[in-house]
Design a protein around this motif. Structure first.
Motif, PDB file in Angstrom:
ATOM      1  N   ASP A 142       0.804  -1.220   0.000  1.00 56.10           N
ATOM      2  CA  ASP A 142       0.000   0.000   0.000  1.00 56.10           C
ATOM      3  C   ASP A 142       0.844   1.280   0.000  1.00 56.10           C
ATOM      4  O   ASP A 142       2.066   1.248   0.141  1.00 56.10           O
ATOM      5  CB  ASP A 142      -0.988  -0.015   1.169  1.00 56.10           C
ATOM      6  N   ILE A 143       0.158   2.376  -0.136  1.00 57.09           N
ATOM      7  CA  ILE A 143       0.837   3.676  -0.249  1.00 57.09           C
ATOM      8  C   ILE A 143       1.586   4.021   1.034  1.00 57.09           C
ATOM      9  O   ILE A 143       2.673   4.601   0.996  1.00 57.09           O
ATOM     10  CB  ILE A 143      -0.179   4.776  -0.642  1.00 57.09           C
ATOM     11  N   ALA A 144       1.045   3.629   2.164  1.00 56.08           N
ATOM     12  CA  ALA A 144       1.693   3.957   3.442  1.00 56.08           C
ATOM     13  C   ALA A 144       3.094   3.338   3.506  1.00 56.08           C
ATOM     14  O   ALA A 144       4.057   3.989   3.926  1.00 56.08           O
ATOM     15  CB  ALA A 144       0.833   3.467   4.607  1.00 56.08           C
ATOM     16  N   GLN A 145       3.209   2.083   3.069  1.00 53.67           N
ATOM     17  CA  GLN A 145       4.532   1.453   3.077  1.00 53.67           C
ATOM     18  C   GLN A 145       5.472   2.126   2.079  1.00 53.67           C
ATOM     19  O   GLN A 145       6.666   2.285   2.344  1.00 53.67           O
ATOM     20  CB  GLN A 145       4.404  -0.037   2.751  1.00 53.67           C
ATOM     21  N   HIS A 146       4.922   2.530   0.941  1.00 50.24           N
ATOM     22  CA  HIS A 146       5.784   3.184  -0.051  1.00 50.24           C
ATOM     23  C   HIS A 146       6.221   4.578   0.386  1.00 50.24           C
ATOM     24  O   HIS A 146       7.252   5.070  -0.074  1.00 50.24           O
ATOM     25  CB  HIS A 146       5.075   3.227  -1.415  1.00 50.24           C
ATOM     26  N   GLU A 147       5.474   5.164   1.287  1.00 47.32           N
ATOM     27  CA  GLU A 147       5.886   6.486   1.781  1.00 47.32           C
ATOM     28  C   GLU A 147       7.121   6.406   2.672  1.00 47.32           C
ATOM     29  O   GLU A 147       7.783   7.416   2.913  1.00 47.32           O
ATOM     30  CB  GLU A 147       4.718   7.141   2.546  1.00 47.32           C
ATOM     31  N   THR A 148       7.437   5.200   3.132  1.00 42.21           N
ATOM     32  CA  THR A 148       8.601   5.066   4.026  1.00 42.21           C
ATOM     33  C   THR A 148       9.916   4.886   3.264  1.00 42.21           C
ATOM     34  O   THR A 148      10.996   5.054   3.834  1.00 42.21           O
ATOM     35  CB  THR A 148       8.428   3.861   4.974  1.00 42.21           C
ATOM     36  N   CYS A 149       9.851   4.510   1.996  1.00 42.52           N
ATOM     37  CA  CYS A 149      11.070   4.163   1.252  1.00 42.52           C
ATOM     38  C   CYS A 149      12.059   5.327   1.222  1.00 42.52           C
ATOM     39  O   CYS A 149      13.203   5.226   1.661  1.00 42.52           O
ATOM     40  CB  CYS A 149      10.749   3.770  -0.188  1.00 42.52           C
ATOM     41  N   LEU A 150      11.595   6.431   0.671  1.00 50.16           N
ATOM     42  CA  LEU A 150      12.497   7.534   0.375  1.00 50.16           C
ATOM     43  C   LEU A 150      13.168   8.090   1.619  1.00 50.16           C
ATOM     44  O   LEU A 150      14.392   8.299   1.643  1.00 50.16           O
ATOM     45  CB  LEU A 150      11.735   8.642  -0.363  1.00 50.16           C
ATOM     46  N   SER A 151      12.384   8.308   2.662  1.00 57.15           N
ATOM     47  CA  SER A 151      12.957   8.953   3.849  1.00 57.15           C
ATOM     48  C   SER A 151      14.060   8.088   4.462  1.00 57.15           C
ATOM     49  O   SER A 151      15.083   8.597   4.924  1.00 57.15           O
ATOM     50  CB  SER A 151      11.861   9.243   4.877  1.00 57.15           C
ATOM     51  N   CYS A 152      13.867   6.779   4.455  1.00 52.91           N
ATOM     52  CA  CYS A 152      14.876   5.884   5.032  1.00 52.91           C
ATOM     53  C   CYS A 152      16.159   5.901   4.178  1.00 52.91           C
ATOM     54  O   CYS A 152      17.270   5.963   4.708  1.00 52.91           O
ATOM     55  CB  CYS A 152      14.313   4.473   5.149  1.00 52.91           C
ATOM     56  N   HIS A 153      16.004   5.858   2.873  1.00 52.69           N
ATOM     57  CA  HIS A 153      17.191   5.886   2.005  1.00 52.69           C
ATOM     58  C   HIS A 153      17.904   7.232   2.099  1.00 52.69           C
ATOM     59  O   HIS A 153      19.137   7.288   2.081  1.00 52.69           O
ATOM     60  CB  HIS A 153      16.790   5.562   0.562  1.00 52.69           C
ATOM     61  N   VAL A 154      17.125   8.307   2.206  1.00 50.98           N
ATOM     62  CA  VAL A 154      17.745   9.635   2.305  1.00 50.98           C
ATOM     63  C   VAL A 154      18.476   9.788   3.646  1.00 50.98           C
ATOM     64  O   VAL A 154      19.580  10.329   3.716  1.00 50.98           O
ATOM     65  CB  VAL A 154      16.674  10.738   2.143  1.00 50.98           C
ATOM     66  N   SER A 155      17.885   9.276   4.692  1.00 48.67           N
ATOM     67  CA  SER A 155      18.484   9.429   6.026  1.00 48.67           C
ATOM     68  C   SER A 155      19.795   8.666   6.164  1.00 48.67           C
ATOM     69  O   SER A 155      20.698   9.093   6.879  1.00 48.67           O
ATOM     70  CB  SER A 155      17.530   8.920   7.109  1.00 48.67           C
ATOM     71  N   ASN A 156      19.872   7.517   5.487  1.00 48.74           N
ATOM     72  CA  ASN A 156      20.977   6.598   5.789  1.00 48.74           C
ATOM     73  C   ASN A 156      22.064   6.494   4.732  1.00 48.74           C
ATOM     74  O   ASN A 156      23.212   6.198   5.063  1.00 48.74           O
ATOM     75  CB  ASN A 156      20.399   5.197   6.051  1.00 48.74           C
ATOM     76  N   VAL A 157      21.719   6.672   3.460  1.00 51.48           N
ATOM     77  CA  VAL A 157      22.713   6.395   2.414  1.00 51.48           C
ATOM     78  C   VAL A 157      22.712   7.462   1.322  1.00 51.48           C
ATOM     79  O   VAL A 157      22.897   7.163   0.141  1.00 51.48           O
ATOM     80  CB  VAL A 157      22.522   4.977   1.796  1.00 51.48           C
ATOM     81  N   GLU A 158      22.599   8.704   1.760  1.00 48.05           N
ATOM     82  CA  GLU A 158      22.657   9.812   0.807  1.00 48.05           C
ATOM     83  C   GLU A 158      23.995   9.815   0.068  1.00 48.05           C
ATOM     84  O   GLU A 158      24.062  10.154  -1.114  1.00 48.05           O
ATOM     85  CB  GLU A 158      22.463  11.137   1.562  1.00 48.05           C
ATOM     86  N   ASP A 159      25.061   9.418   0.766  1.00 45.25           N
ATOM     87  CA  ASP A 159      26.395   9.489   0.154  1.00 45.25           C
ATOM     88  C   ASP A 159      26.686   8.315  -0.782  1.00 45.25           C
ATOM     89  O   ASP A 159      27.791   8.210  -1.319  1.00 45.25           O
ATOM     90  CB  ASP A 159      27.477   9.573   1.240  1.00 45.25           C
ATOM     91  N   HIS A 160      25.723   7.403  -0.925  1.00 43.62           N
ATOM     92  CA  HIS A 160      25.899   6.304  -1.891  1.00 43.62           C
ATOM     93  C   HIS A 160      24.736   6.312  -2.873  1.00 43.62           C
ATOM     94  O   HIS A 160      24.209   5.268  -3.240  1.00 43.62           O
ATOM     95  CB  HIS A 160      26.022   4.962  -1.145  1.00 43.62           C
TER      96      HIS A 160
END
Lengths: 169, 169
Positions: A142-160
């Motif tokens: 669902d959309i709620a789960q997809h809303e979590t993808c970006l923020s987690c990737h941005v928070s943790n692996v911006e430099d990769h």
């Protein structure tokens, strides 16, 4: 309608083109596309090249492996960052299951999710060029789960380039 | 020597063939071949297709993945047993390492071993058609370690043509 003159044909063709573009912009997302991003499970991904394994601790308690298409694998091998447009990564996840044949081993149990990242900087300008899709039994969650993808990737692996997985030797 | 007559050429060619076969039978094993089996790390294996991941408990504490060449993958997909001659499986093993970027994840640390199984029923009649190779830093480990391969595979997975790994969906 058969145009009487070349000029009319050109006008007609341009009008048709405008209609076709309009249709492309408004047509529904492909079947089983992820919400927000419209990402689908890429055809033939199971035969793609191997990037790396991982384990996810309980409660998920999964064994995982990431595969990539040729564009993504080539970028990994050359150390190209950001990943070029057309790169696709697919993570396959399985419940971690005790091997019945070899006591020290745990092996894939039931498949849980297939997770997809697609790099397309024009299509996804608001998510650093990445589109995300998470699928269970071939269907997007669902959309709620997809809303979590970006923020987690941005928070943790911006430099990769927002990608967790590194290429295993 | 340039043969004067076709008959002599044929005889000469047969003799040459015999010498070549003799040399093949007595030449030393290729560099970095495993003891007992003479198995080497196959070229290009890192781009082979993905079969399945696994985890090995401590003290080894490893993440592993098995890749296969096209013959082996085709056999897996079709459920062909025994695996046909020419099948090659390669297991890549890594120390399991805590991710510094995502707390629930463990990821590949240092590469530990590369382990190879080659199916050649003519070359390996005494080991159910399989040749084994275990490599550390590209070099085969000693004969004592290679003596353990066959007995473990025979004891545990005789009913799967002596192969532990199953194809993950």
């Amino acid at each position: 309608m058969k145009p009487a003159l070349p000029g009319i044909f050109v006008t007609s063709a341009l009008a048709f083109g405008a209609v076709a573009s309009f249709c492309a912009a408004t047509q529904p997302a492909p079947e089983n596309a992820s919400p927000i991003y419209g990402v689908t499970i890429p055809e033939g991904y199971r035969d793609w090249k191997f990037i790396a394994p991982a384990q996810e601790a309980p409660p998920l308690d999964e064994l995982r492996s990431v595969l990539g298409n040729d564009i993504a694998v080539d970028a990994y091998k050359k150390g190209t960052l950001p990943f070029p447009d057309g790169s696709i990564l697919v993570k396959l996840a399985y419940k971690r299951s005790q091997s019945t044949e070899f006591a020290p081993a745990t092996v894939p149990g039931a498949a849980t999710t297939v997770q997809v990242m697609v790099k397309d900087s024009k299509k996804y300008p608001d998510s650093h060029g990445w589109g995300f899709g998470r699928f269970v039994n071939g269907k997007p969650v669902d959309i709620a789960q997809h809303e979590t993808c970006l923020s987690c990737h941005v928070s943790n692996v911006e430099d990769h380039d927002y990608v967790f997985t590194r290429y295993a030797p």
